[in-house]
Design a protein around this motif. Structure first.
Motif, mmCIF file in Angstrom:
data_model
loop_
_atom_site.group_PDB
_atom_site.id
_atom_site.type_symbol
_atom_site.label_atom_id
_atom_site.label_comp_id
_atom_site.label_asym_id
_atom_site.label_seq_id
_atom_site.Cartn_x
_atom_site.Cartn_y
_atom_site.Cartn_z
ATOM 1 N N VAL A 6 -40.155 44.023 -58.946
ATOM 2 C CA VAL A 6 -40.235 44.631 -57.624
ATOM 3 C C VAL A 6 -40.593 46.107 -57.749
ATOM 4 O O VAL A 6 -41.405 46.640 -56.973
ATOM 5 N N GLN A 7 -40.020 46.770 -58.714
ATOM 6 C CA GLN A 7 -40.338 48.188 -58.945
ATOM 7 C C GLN A 7 -41.830 48.373 -59.190
ATOM 8 O O GLN A 7 -42.458 49.287 -58.624
ATOM 9 N N GLU A 8 -42.395 47.489 -60.007
ATOM 10 C CA GLU A 8 -43.813 47.613 -60.317
ATOM 11 C C GLU A 8 -44.666 47.360 -59.074
ATOM 12 O O GLU A 8 -45.657 48.069 -58.843
ATOM 13 N N GLN A 9 -44.286 46.388 -58.268
ATOM 14 C CA GLN A 9 -45.033 46.100 -57.049
ATOM 15 C C GLN A 9 -44.951 47.280 -56.068
ATOM 16 O O GLN A 9 -45.950 47.665 -55.461
ATOM 17 N N VAL A 10 -43.730 47.803 -55.911
ATOM 18 C CA VAL A 10 -43.550 48.937 -54.987
ATOM 19 C C VAL A 10 -44.367 50.122 -55.453
ATOM 20 O O VAL A 10 -44.997 50.831 -54.630
ATOM 21 N N LEU A 11 -44.363 50.368 -56.753
ATOM 22 C CA LEU A 11 -45.145 51.483 -57.285
ATOM 23 C C LEU A 11 -46.617 51.321 -56.944
ATOM 24 O O LEU A 11 -47.303 52.287 -56.546
#
Length: 849
Positions: free
Chosen positions: A787-792
């Motif tokens: 999720v962190q990577e997607q949000v980034l």
């Protein structure tokens, strides 16, 4: 003669002492005396007049010895008496003394002779006496013989029973002119013994019964018939063979046989279908002789038929030998009496009785030929009863019998009754039986005769109150059987009723839950194509699609979750393949009626699911002609969107989920243009945003995906206010319980940012962007690294819209996060943009890779 007397006198002089010894008290002495008498008479080969003279003198002492206390003495005496009777020239001279003795020993109420072997020997002696003396000599002793036989037939010793039955047959043939006066007294003991556990005894009893009835008065035929009929089910073939021979003999030789034809015929005809060839051949031969004899006896009455009706009917079962005229006439003249009896026995509680009766019914119909027409109503009633039987063999036999009706009865006659029964079958306990009989009768009828009635039959089968009457597999199976019978007999002529037959087969598929039955129905559809020379099923549907859709439309407003029409629609849409695309206008008109929000929710759920599958492959179904796009906007506005309006309840939620899946398939298939989407954007976005709040994760996922496609197709043309109504609900989905929904929501947010073109004033709408960036930065510290990577990636795309705002919010959030790694990456990305972090003019964002 004098020489014989001298020889007899010499022998008798030598027997004086042995004869005197017979009166001794010592049993050994009596035994030796009997043996000595036997040596001096029988063993020395004495014969002729001398033997007769000796026997006359010895008869009294020997008969007295039959009551000797010693069994061995009685046995020797009986054996000697039998030998004398067999050898003397005039055995009848002994009857005056012999018969009272036998009656006393064998015919008393109390058993005088305790030894069963001696009772057997005495019965053998009586049989021998009957055989050698003849009827004229035995007639005066009728009462004595009948008394002995009545007791002996009921004897507990099986061999005595068999010998007494043999003696009964001999005696009946010897004194036929007198036997009938006392014959009836033997019926009761015979019937008590006819079910004896030994098969040989049963055979003997059956044969004796035949003689008693044959030479009796005929009054007791009814008393023995039921017992004889039961022996047709005997496990022993020899017993069944004996019954067959006896009944055949009655039909040929019994004095009053004409009065009993209707009672005797079923017994003999039942044996024709016996599983043992020897019995069936014997029955057939006896039946042939019976028919030929009746022909000779009634030649004047049937002369015209003998001259002109010898040729078989034009339509006759293949591979079946036609019975002779006499046999046919016997059945025809007695059929009125036989049918009620068959109808009664076909429902008997014993399975073998029902099986045998069902076989007999076929034999009777084969003999009756066109005379079945006169008894058609009771015959059909009998067939209905039999076809409801739980025993498969009974049903199979009756279907074969019903097929014979098709051969012999004109179709205008049997259809008038049968179709009426089919239409009224809903009131019966077994509604499939008229259909089963109809299918069998149609199989027997010829195509040319059936052709003029094809329309009437097909219309009846296609009536909703007939083809939709029952969901029972056996009922639906008979519907298919009726269609197959029509296709088999009428072939290409079925093209005129192709629509009705297809409607029946569609109904069967829609109601059946049995895969095998569905396969049968589809095979019948294939045959329907073949008889018309059509290439495949799609050609058949192209021929009838317009009328099929009109047929469904007529009842569409009344459909429910239990209506077969909804399944018929699915079958038509799926099986027709690309053909359905040629009739999109009619289909959409039908869908607009049956998919209104006020119709049954379960029905709508089913149809939406089917439409979703079709829309995913629209090029090979709904849009095969490229004309679906002309209807798609109206379909979207008038069908899909009204069904997305929220209503309470789980069923309503399931319908909304199905409608969303259908909408997703519509959007994904490209059947809706961006221009059409813009025309309905306000209603569509409102319903999709509402879909993001559904309880079902599947519904929320579908709504997210639909929004994603809408943004991709028409997002750049949307008004900023319209765009600003979308992202808050997408942000809420970032906290969704479903990881899949969260992932799709993030992708959709990326698409939303990519839609912010030059018309979107980032300064004017900075509050929206600020809120969006803040919420995304919160999830940049999500526990899930993916999720962190997607949000980034989404934030990097958003950095092009308002980099300065994003930089400020990122710096503010950096110190609050557990790890500053992603914030640092984002800041470096913002500084790498043209103008660094000072850019404040709006730019169009692009989705991050």
């Amino acid at each position: 003669m004098a020489c014989g007397d001298e020889r007899a006198a010499e022998v008798l002089r030598g027997l004086v002492r042995p004869l005197n010894c017979l009166n001794e008290d010592n049993k050994a002495t009596r035994k030796r005396a009997l043996e000595a008498i036997k040596r001096e008479t029988i063993d020395k080969g004495l014969s002729g007049a001398a033997l007769q003279e000796v026997f006359s003198c010895l008869l009294g002492p020997l008969l007295k010895c039959t009551s000797d206390p010693v069994e061995r003495c009685r046995e020797t005496a009986v054996a000697m008496l039998s030998d004398f009777i067999r050898c003397v020239p005039r055995p009848e001279d002994s009857l005056v003394y012999l018969m009272p003795c036998l009656t006393q020993r064998l015919g008393g109420k109390e058993m005088a002779e305790p030894a069963e072997e001696l009772r057997l020997a005495m019965m053998e002696m009586l049989s021998l006496t009957v055989e050698v003396c003849g009827g004229k000599q035995l007639a005066p002793y009728l009462d004595d013989v009948i008394t002995i036989l009545g007791v002996a037939i009921a004897d507990p010793f099986p061999d005595v029973k068999k010998e007494s039955c043999k003696c009964t047959v001999l005696f009946a043939k010897c004194v036929p002119d007198h036997f009938h006066m006392q014959a009836e007294s033997l019926v009761k003991p015979l019937m008590q013994s006819i079910s004896h556990q030994h098969s040989r005894v049963r055979v003997s009893v059956v044969e004796a019964t035949g003689a008693v009835v044959q030479h009796g008065t005929g009054k007791h035929v009814d008393d023995v018939l039921s017992h004889m009929a039961q022996r047709l089910f005997d496990d022993s073939p020899q017993v069944r063979k004996a019954v067959t021979a006896v009944v055949g003999g009655w039909l040929l030789h019994m004095r009053d046989r004409y009065s009993y034809f209707h009672k005797l015929l079923p017994l003999l005809l039942s044996s024709i279908t016996d599983e043992v060839p020897e019995i069936s051949l014997l029955a057939a031969e006896l039946w042939r002789k019976t028919g030929e004899q009746w022909e000779r006896e009634n030649e004047d009455d049937i002369k015209d038929k003998m001259d002109f009706l010898l040729a078989p009917p034009p339509l006759y079962p293949a591979g079946v030998s036609r019975p002779g005229l006499g046999c046919r006439e016997l059945v025809v003249r007695n059929l009125g009496r036989l049918v009620p009896a068959v109808s009664h026995d076909v429902t008997d509680w014993l399975v073998p009785t029902r099986v045998k009766t069902s076989q007999l019914l076929g034999v009777l119909l084969l003999h009756a030929e066109d005379h079945c027409t006169q008894h058609l109503q009771p015959l059909l009633a009998t067939l209905y009863l039999a076809c409801a039987d739980s025993e498969k063999e009974v049903v199979a036999n009756c279907r074969e019998a019903a097929k014979l009706l098709g051969f012999f009865v004109p179709p205008e006659v049997f259809l008038k009754l049968l179709l009426g029964h089919v239409e009224a079958s809903s009131s019966s306990r077994c509604p499939w039986t008229p259909l089963m009989v109809l299918a069998a009768v149609l199989q027997g009828c010829s195509g040319p005769l059936l052709g003029p009635h094809l329309q009437k039959v097909s219309d009846t089968l296609a009536r909703p109150d007939v083809c939709q009457e029952s969901e029972q597999a056996v009922y639906l199976e008979q519907l298919v059987a009726c269609v197959d019978a029509l296709l088999l007999q009428c072939g290409g002529d079925c093209g005129a009723v192709s629509l009705q037959l297809l409607q029946v087969l569609l109904t069967v598929q829609s109601l059946s839950t049995e895969p095998l039955l569905n396969d049968k129905a589809r095979e019948s559809v294939q045959r329907l194509c073949q008889v018309q020379g059509l290439g495949d099923v799609s050609e058949l549907y192209r021929q009838h699609m317009a009328r099929l859709l009109d047929w469904l439309l007529a009842s569409a407003k009344d459909w429910s979750g239990c209506s077969p029409q909804r399944l018929q629609l699915q079958i038509i849409a799926v099986q027709s393949g690309p053909v359905i695309g040629e009739f999109v206008g009619q289909l959409m008109a039908l869908l607009r009626v049956c998919l209104q929000p006020n119709t049954d929710p379960e029905m709508r759920l089913s149809i939406f699911t089917m439409l979703a599958k079709l829309l995913l492959d629209a090029a090979n179904s709904l849009d095969s002609q490229g004309s679906f796009s002309l209807e798609s906007e109206r379909f979207l506005c008038e069908v899909l969107l009204p069904n997305l309006v929220w209503q309470a309840g789980r069923t309503a939620a399931a319908v909304r989920t199905a409608a969303l899946s259908c909408l997703l398939a519509l959007l994904h298939g490209g059947s809706v243009t961006p221009g059409q989407l813009l025309c309905v954007e306000q209603k569509l976005s409102s319903q999709l945003v509402g879909g993001l709040q559904e309880d079902s994760p599947t519904a929320r996922l579908f709504a997210c995906r639909c929004l994603s496609i809408v943004l991709r197709l028409a997002g750049a043309s949307l008004h900023p206010d319209a765009l600003n109504k979308i992202y808050p609900e997408l942000l809420k989905r970032l906290d969704d319980s479903s990881d899949q929904v969260r992932s799709v929501a993030l992708k959709t947010l990326g698409l939303w940012l990519s839609c912010l073109c030059k018309d979107y004033n980032s300064q004017l709408y900075s509050a929206h962007l600020e809120f969006l960036f803040q919420q995304l930065l919160l999830h940049l510290d999500d526990p899930d690294s993916s999720v962190q990577e997607q949000v980034l990636g989404v934030l990097k795309a958003g950095s092009r819209v308002h980099p300065a705002l994003l930089e400020r919010e990122t710096r503010a959030a950096k110190d609050k996060q557990r790890s500053p790694v992603h914030c640092d990456q984002l800041l470096r990305h913002i500084r790498s943009l043209p103008g660094g972090g000072e850019a404040d003019e709006p730019r169009a964002a692009q989705p991050s890779d």
